[in-house]
Enzyme design. Structure first.
Site, PDB file in Angstrom:
ATOM      1  N   ASN A  55     -39.256   4.198  14.158  1.00 58.49           N
ATOM      2  CA  ASN A  55     -40.168   3.203  14.727  1.00 58.49           C
ATOM      3  C   ASN A  55     -40.324   3.542  16.203  1.00 58.49           C
ATOM      4  O   ASN A  55     -39.419   3.299  16.998  1.00 58.49           O
ATOM      5  CB  ASN A  55     -39.568   1.800  14.548  1.00 58.49           C
ATOM      6  CG  ASN A  55     -40.369   0.739  15.275  1.00 58.49           C
ATOM      7  OD1 ASN A  55     -41.503   0.974  15.692  1.00 58.49           O
ATOM      8  ND2 ASN A  55     -39.779  -0.438  15.432  1.00 58.49           N
ATOM      9  N   TRP A  56     -41.471   4.110  16.541  1.00 60.37           N
ATOM     10  CA  TRP A  56     -41.662   4.571  17.928  1.00 60.37           C
ATOM     11  C   TRP A  56     -41.985   3.413  18.872  1.00 60.37           C
ATOM     12  O   TRP A  56     -42.046   3.617  20.089  1.00 60.37           O
ATOM     13  CB  TRP A  56     -42.792   5.605  17.982  1.00 60.37           C
ATOM     14  CG  TRP A  56     -42.495   6.905  17.295  1.00 60.37           C
ATOM     15  CD1 TRP A  56     -41.350   7.237  16.611  1.00 60.37           C
ATOM     16  CD2 TRP A  56     -43.351   8.049  17.225  1.00 60.37           C
ATOM     17  NE1 TRP A  56     -41.447   8.521  16.116  1.00 60.37           N
ATOM     18  CE2 TRP A  56     -42.669   9.043  16.472  1.00 60.37           C
ATOM     19  CE3 TRP A  56     -44.620   8.345  17.700  1.00 60.37           C
ATOM     20  CZ2 TRP A  56     -43.227  10.291  16.216  1.00 60.37           C
ATOM     21  CZ3 TRP A  56     -45.187   9.594  17.429  1.00 60.37           C
ATOM     22  CH2 TRP A  56     -44.487  10.553  16.705  1.00 60.37           C
ATOM     23  N   LYS A  57     -42.235   2.241  18.326  1.00 56.29           N
ATOM     24  CA  LYS A  57     -42.598   1.073  19.148  1.00 56.29           C
ATOM     25  C   LYS A  57     -43.772   1.446  20.077  1.00 56.29           C
ATOM     26  O   LYS A  57     -44.636   2.199  19.673  1.00 56.29           O
ATOM     27  CB  LYS A  57     -41.379   0.566  19.922  1.00 56.29           C
ATOM     28  CG  LYS A  57     -40.157   0.373  19.016  1.00 56.29           C
ATOM     29  CD  LYS A  57     -39.052  -0.380  19.673  1.00 56.29           C
ATOM     30  CE  LYS A  57     -37.848  -0.395  18.742  1.00 56.29           C
ATOM     31  NZ  LYS A  57     -36.830  -1.333  19.149  1.00 56.29           N
TER      32      LYS A  57
ATOM     33  N   HIS B  46     -41.153  -6.923  12.050  1.00 57.31           N
ATOM     34  CA  HIS B  46     -40.084  -6.446  12.941  1.00 57.31           C
ATOM     35  C   HIS B  46     -39.646  -7.598  13.841  1.00 57.31           C
ATOM     36  O   HIS B  46     -40.454  -8.433  14.248  1.00 57.31           O
ATOM     37  CB  HIS B  46     -40.590  -5.264  13.779  1.00 57.31           C
ATOM     38  CG  HIS B  46     -39.510  -4.584  14.538  1.00 57.31           C
ATOM     39  ND1 HIS B  46     -39.042  -5.052  15.742  1.00 57.31           N
ATOM     40  CD2 HIS B  46     -38.772  -3.479  14.246  1.00 57.31           C
ATOM     41  CE1 HIS B  46     -38.069  -4.260  16.167  1.00 57.31           C
ATOM     42  NE2 HIS B  46     -37.889  -3.290  15.273  1.00 57.31           N
TER      43      HIS B  46
ATOM     44  N   GLU C  14     -39.054  -7.772  16.893  1.00 50.15           N
ATOM     45  CA  GLU C  14     -39.790  -7.893  18.170  1.00 50.15           C
ATOM     46  C   GLU C  14     -41.112  -8.623  17.949  1.00 50.15           C
ATOM     47  O   GLU C  14     -41.576  -9.361  18.817  1.00 50.15           O
ATOM     48  CB  GLU C  14     -40.015  -6.502  18.782  1.00 50.15           C
ATOM     49  CG  GLU C  14     -38.720  -5.965  19.378  1.00 50.15           C
ATOM     50  CD  GLU C  14     -38.587  -4.460  19.373  1.00 50.15           C
ATOM     51  OE1 GLU C  14     -39.602  -3.755  19.197  1.00 50.15           O
ATOM     52  OE2 GLU C  14     -37.446  -3.975  19.541  1.00 50.15           O
TER      53      GLU C  14
ATOM     54  N   GLU D  61     -32.136  -5.490   9.805  1.00 54.62           N
ATOM     55  CA  GLU D  61     -31.981  -5.196  11.224  1.00 54.62           C
ATOM     56  C   GLU D  61     -31.385  -6.400  11.940  1.00 54.62           C
ATOM     57  O   GLU D  61     -32.118  -7.310  12.356  1.00 54.62           O
ATOM     58  CB  GLU D  61     -33.344  -4.865  11.841  1.00 54.62           C
ATOM     59  CG  GLU D  61     -33.985  -3.626  11.257  1.00 54.62           C
ATOM     60  CD  GLU D  61     -34.859  -2.922  12.282  1.00 54.62           C
ATOM     61  OE1 GLU D  61     -34.602  -1.742  12.530  1.00 54.62           O
ATOM     62  OE2 GLU D  61     -35.750  -3.556  12.863  1.00 54.62           O
TER      63      GLU D  61
ATOM     64  N   GLY E 277     -31.521  -1.857  19.828  1.00 49.41           N
ATOM     65  CA  GLY E 277     -31.690  -1.387  21.204  1.00 49.41           C
ATOM     66  C   GLY E 277     -30.542  -1.767  22.124  1.00 49.41           C
ATOM     67  O   GLY E 277     -30.646  -1.624  23.338  1.00 49.41           O
TER      68      GLY E 277
ATOM     69  N   SER F 154     -29.481   0.414  16.472  1.00 52.92           N
ATOM     70  CA  SER F 154     -28.654   1.406  17.176  1.00 52.92           C
ATOM     71  C   SER F 154     -28.047   2.442  16.232  1.00 52.92           C
ATOM     72  O   SER F 154     -26.913   2.890  16.433  1.00 52.92           O
ATOM     73  CB  SER F 154     -27.568   0.717  18.006  1.00 52.92           C
ATOM     74  OG  SER F 154     -28.163  -0.124  18.980  1.00 52.92           O
TER      75      SER F 154
ATOM     76  N   GLY G  64     -35.019   3.250  16.031  1.00 56.53           N
ATOM     77  CA  GLY G  64     -35.836   3.108  17.235  1.00 56.53           C
ATOM     78  C   GLY G  64     -35.569   4.253  18.203  1.00 56.53           C
ATOM     79  O   GLY G  64     -36.116   5.349  18.066  1.00 56.53           O
TER      80      GLY G  64
HETATM   81  C1  PEP Z   1     -35.741  -0.874  15.705  1.00 55.89           C
HETATM   82  O1  PEP Z   1     -36.400  -1.273  16.650  1.00 55.89           O
HETATM   83  O2  PEP Z   1     -36.195  -0.986  14.559  1.00 55.89           O
HETATM   84  C2  PEP Z   1     -34.434  -0.287  15.985  1.00 55.89           C
HETATM   85  C3  PEP Z   1     -33.585  -0.194  15.004  1.00 55.89           C
HETATM   86  O3  PEP Z   1     -34.187   0.144  17.281  1.00 55.89           O
HETATM   87  P1  PEP Z   1     -32.881   0.922  17.807  1.00 55.89           P
HETATM   88  O4  PEP Z   1     -32.574   2.006  16.811  1.00 55.89           O
HETATM   89  O5  PEP Z   1     -33.286   1.468  19.121  1.00 55.89           O
HETATM   90  O6  PEP Z   1     -31.793  -0.081  17.885  1.00 55.89           O
END
Ligand code: PEP
Length: 259
Positions: free
Chosen positions: A10-12, A98, A100, A170, A176, A216, A237
């Site tokens: 997921n490049w956001k 998601h 966010e 998640e 993050g 993470s 992410g």
């Molecule tokens: C995500 O945003 O879906 C995610 C898992 O981010 P990260 O791996 O950076 O925690």
């Protein structure tokens, strides 16, 4: 039941068209030695980067996904993107709900449900995100939250199409933050999610649904997480923004899934 693992980046809101193309070109090289029969690999760039990434991923087995979808077919929804717009551009996957989007953009279980129906209706593979906040976990509400997100998010979906859905667990406190759920904590949540999915769709469909872990995940913890029986991949992410770290993570995930 053996489920093919799926690792999605997921490049956001990162990578413009040129940067996205360069990342996929590099990823193709990094993944030259893996068997795509072992894992589905997906990248989910921002909308404006989809075109260049789809072009770069052509003739490879890297799938491309969007980060959101609107439920309406067309109309006065400024800033939104429909299922047909994604499909006709060559998109195959879409992230829905998601944390966010739930946190910053008012996404609810009801809008997740509408988006999910639009995605399935168009033949896209949805990646539906669920997960509890830190306050919910500390208040012993993790299971209640996951149960509600699944019950309301998946309402009215036919069990026949359920195996094509990907669920991403998640925990919001792990996204993050560098704090990963331990393999035991993640496995317990995944097993709970699968039992809730069985309540909605029946055991056979629930056993076929792939459940990714996200929060993470990196190459250092991917192997142990993926060796858990109900963890079928990752939604990544930060570690997906560089070809070498994403490829290393994918290799570790494959190794873990074979344990
Ligand atoms: C995500 O945003 O879906 C995610 C898992 O981010 P990260 O791996 O950076 O925690």
């Amino acid at each position: 039941m053996s489920r093919k693992i799926i690792v999605a980046g997921n490049w956001k809101m990162n990578k413009n068209a040129a940067e996205g193309k360069a990342l996929v070109e590099a990823l193709k090289g990094e993944l030259a030695d893996i068997s795509f029969d072992d894992a589905d690999v997906v990248v989910c760039p921002p909308f404006t980067t989809l075109g260049s990434v789809i072009e770069a991923a052509a003739c490879s087995r890297i799938g491309v996904g969007a980060q959101n979808i609107h439920w309406a077919a067309s109309g006065a929804f400024t800033g939104e993107i429909s299922a047909d717009m994604l499909v006709s551009s060559g998109v195959k996957y879409v992230i829905i709900g998601h944390s966010e989007r739930r946190q910053y953009f008012g996404e609810t279980d009801a809008t997740v449900n509408s988006r999910l129906k639009a995605a399935l209706g168009a033949g896209l593979t949805p990646i539906v995100c669920v997960g509890e906040t830190l306050a919910e976990r500390e208040g012993n509400r993790t299971e209640a939250v996951l149960a509600r997100q699944i019950r309301e998010g998946f309402a009215g979906i036919d069990a026949a199409v359920a195996p094509g859905i990907v669920v991403a667990y998640e925990p919001v406190w792990a996204i993050g933050t560098g704090k990963t759920a331990t393999p035991d904590v993640a496995q317990a949540a995944h097993a709970f999610i699968r039992s809730e999915l069985a309540g909605v769709f029946g055991t056979e469909a629930a056993e076929a649904i792939r459940i990714q872990y996200g929060g993470s995940m990196k190459s250092e913890n991917a192997r142990e997480l993926l060796s858990q029986p109900d963890i079928d991949g990752g939604l990544i992410g930060g570690a997906a923004l560089k070809a070498d770290s994403f490829a290393k993570l994918i290799r570790e995930a494959i190794a873990g899934s074979k344990n």
